[in-house]
Write a protein that holds these residues in place. Structure first.
Motif, mmCIF file in Angstrom:
data_model
loop_
_atom_site.group_PDB
_atom_site.id
_atom_site.type_symbol
_atom_site.label_atom_id
_atom_site.label_comp_id
_atom_site.label_asym_id
_atom_site.label_seq_id
_atom_site.Cartn_x
_atom_site.Cartn_y
_atom_site.Cartn_z
ATOM 1 N N SER A 301 39.510 20.083 12.609
ATOM 2 C CA SER A 301 40.616 20.650 11.829
ATOM 3 C C SER A 301 40.142 21.583 10.718
ATOM 4 O O SER A 301 40.927 22.408 10.222
ATOM 5 C CB SER A 301 41.452 19.521 11.223
ATOM 6 O OG SER A 301 40.690 18.778 10.285
ATOM 7 N N GLU A 302 38.868 21.450 10.338
ATOM 8 C CA GLU A 302 38.349 22.315 9.280
ATOM 9 C C GLU A 302 38.135 23.753 9.748
ATOM 10 O O GLU A 302 38.076 24.667 8.914
ATOM 11 C CB GLU A 302 37.025 21.748 8.752
ATOM 12 C CG GLU A 302 37.183 20.389 8.064
ATOM 13 C CD GLU A 302 35.852 19.834 7.597
ATOM 14 O OE1 GLU A 302 34.809 20.460 7.919
ATOM 15 O OE2 GLU A 302 35.837 18.791 6.931
ATOM 16 N N VAL A 303 38.046 23.983 11.076
ATOM 17 C CA VAL A 303 37.770 25.339 11.579
ATOM 18 C C VAL A 303 38.793 25.804 12.616
ATOM 19 O O VAL A 303 38.889 27.009 12.892
ATOM 20 C CB VAL A 303 36.353 25.404 12.205
ATOM 21 C CG1 VAL A 303 35.296 25.111 11.152
ATOM 22 C CG2 VAL A 303 36.222 24.440 13.385
ATOM 23 N N ALA A 304 39.557 24.875 13.206
ATOM 24 C CA ALA A 304 40.497 25.253 14.271
ATOM 25 C C ALA A 304 41.755 25.908 13.696
ATOM 26 O O ALA A 304 42.112 25.711 12.533
ATOM 27 C CB ALA A 304 40.869 24.022 15.085
ATOM 28 N N LYS A 305 42.439 26.694 14.544
ATOM 29 C CA LYS A 305 43.711 27.296 14.142
ATOM 30 C C LYS A 305 44.765 26.226 13.953
ATOM 31 O O LYS A 305 45.548 26.269 12.999
ATOM 32 C CB LYS A 305 44.151 28.303 15.215
ATOM 33 C CG LYS A 305 45.455 29.005 14.896
ATOM 34 C CD LYS A 305 45.814 30.010 15.981
ATOM 35 C CE LYS A 305 47.129 30.708 15.667
ATOM 36 N NZ LYS A 305 47.498 31.704 16.725
ATOM 37 N N SER A 306 44.804 25.243 14.852
ATOM 38 C CA SER A 306 45.690 24.092 14.729
ATOM 39 C C SER A 306 45.073 22.915 15.478
ATOM 40 O O SER A 306 44.368 23.105 16.469
ATOM 41 C CB SER A 306 47.083 24.404 15.291
ATOM 42 O OG SER A 306 47.021 24.603 16.697
ATOM 43 N N THR A 307 45.352 21.715 14.963
ATOM 44 C CA THR A 307 44.817 20.507 15.595
ATOM 45 C C THR A 307 45.935 19.492 15.742
ATOM 46 O O THR A 307 46.598 19.132 14.759
ATOM 47 C CB THR A 307 43.677 19.898 14.761
ATOM 48 O OG1 THR A 307 42.684 20.897 14.498
ATOM 49 C CG2 THR A 307 43.038 18.722 15.491
#
Length: 366
Positions: A301-307
């Motif tokens: 979640s720190e790098v993804a567009k959405s989780t």
């Protein structure tokens, strides 16, 4: 006290029940204590002690003895304590005459599969009991899923139980500090444990067990036959009286992923997860809410567009530092794991700050 199941040694030592009623012995069998024999031997021992320590003359000793015999009440009061004294004298004597030959008679050949935390403890306990131990480990080092060459432990992995509870009872954390160990820190602890109890000399590494078979001798006794491949690729066999399987509860038996028709994205099992780099800027669906899922989801979640997390049933995820999470403003668990400090730069070292304080009453006030 008939049929209470209380161990004989306590009943006889602390009350008159051992002199009046049959009780269960340590094997669960009903027995009537041989009262007269123990009574006489106990009195001989106590009289010898009194005669020697108090330097009494024979006339004085006989006078003391006549005074006790003349009072049955005194006998009934003193007898249980003499019985307890006799029990411990007898037990100590029996332990002292146990010979090395008797120890060799109970020695077993024990095979252990796996040199993770459970396998190491099993190896240590079996060696202390005097058994001949061989431990087979498929990795290059100890630790199981925590081993340096393990593909299961992902980058940035932290334990969900503190060092206070992850450490073995006979080997507390060497630094004495309570914290959540990183994967490599826990592996260092296991290395120190193995070195402390000299376990490595009993472990064969890079050995993959191919087959385990239970065999029966002509007299009905059973033993185990193991077939394994060693580091050089040679097939070997091992025979043992007892077998301990310490292969771990988190080894994926079947990582075959479902065929998702119409889906063109990448599917990754958590056992193959390394870090969040390949998920940067993507939409990610995480299926499952176990401990691995909680860590992986937070990391992604720190790098993804959405989780998004999907679960078949309602769930609750507990923070590692419940007190700090609830009552400290702007508290970051990720930062606290790395630095050991909260947002106010206070050291997190009290057991009451950790998750176990909410589930284990033993450390609630520490």
């Amino acid at each position: 006290m008939y049929g209470t199941g209380i161990p004989t040694k306590f009943v006889k030592g602390l009350s008159l029940a051992g002199y009046m009623f049959p009780v269960k012995d340590d094997k669960g069998e009903m027995r009537s204590p041989n009262r007269m024999k123990r009574f006489l031997v106990s009195w001989v021992a106590i009289l010898a002690f009194v005669y020697k320590k108090l330097n009494l003359r024979k006339a004085q000793l006989l006078g003391f003895l006549r005074g006790v015999i003349a009072s049955p009440i005194r006998i009934m009061l003193v007898a249980p304590f003499l019985e307890l004294l006799w029990y411990y004298v007898k037990r100590t004597f029996r332990q002292s005459i146990r010979t090395d030959n008797e120890k060799r008679q109970i020695q077993k050949r024990v095979a252990i599969v796996g040199a993770g935390p459970s396998g190491l403890v099993a190896c240590k306990e079996m060696l202390e009991a005097g058994h001949d131990v061989i431990c087979l480990e498929r990795n290059k080092g100890i630790g199981g899923c925590w081993a340096a060459d393990s593909k299961i432990a992902y980058d940035g992995l932290y334990q969900t139980t503190s060092s206070y509870f992850s450490a073995f009872s006979d080997f507390p954390p060497p630094d004495g500090e309570i914290k959540y160990w990183r994967g490599d820190e826990y592996r260092q602890y296991l290395d120190q444990y193995a070195a402390r109890y000299k376990l490595l000399e009993h472990i064969q590494f890079q050995c993959s067990v191919l087959n385990v078979e239970e065999c029966v001798e002509n007299d009905g006794s059973k033993y185990w036959k193991l077939k394994y491949v060693d580091a050089e690729g040679n097939v070997n066999h091992c025979v043992a009286d007892n077998l301990i399987m310490a292969v771990g509860a988190f080894q994926p038996e079947n990582k075959k992923l479902p065929d998702l028709k119409g889906y063109t994205g990448k599917v990754v099992h958590s056992a193959d997860y390394v870090n969040n780099k390949e998920f940067a800027g993507k939409r990610v669906l995480v299926i499952g809410v176990g401990e691995s899922s909680a860590d992986v989801t937070t990391d992604i979640s720190e790098v993804a567009k959405s989780t998004t997390v999907w679960s078949r049933r309602p769930f609750m995820i507990a923070p590692r530092y419940p007190n700090k999470t609830l009552f400290t403003k702007d508290f970051s668990e990720s930062d606290a794991l790395v630095t050991g400090r909260d947002s106010k730069n206070n050291m997190i070292y009290k057991a009451a700050d950790f998750l176990e304080s909410a589930t284990t009453h033993r450390i609630g006030g520490l």
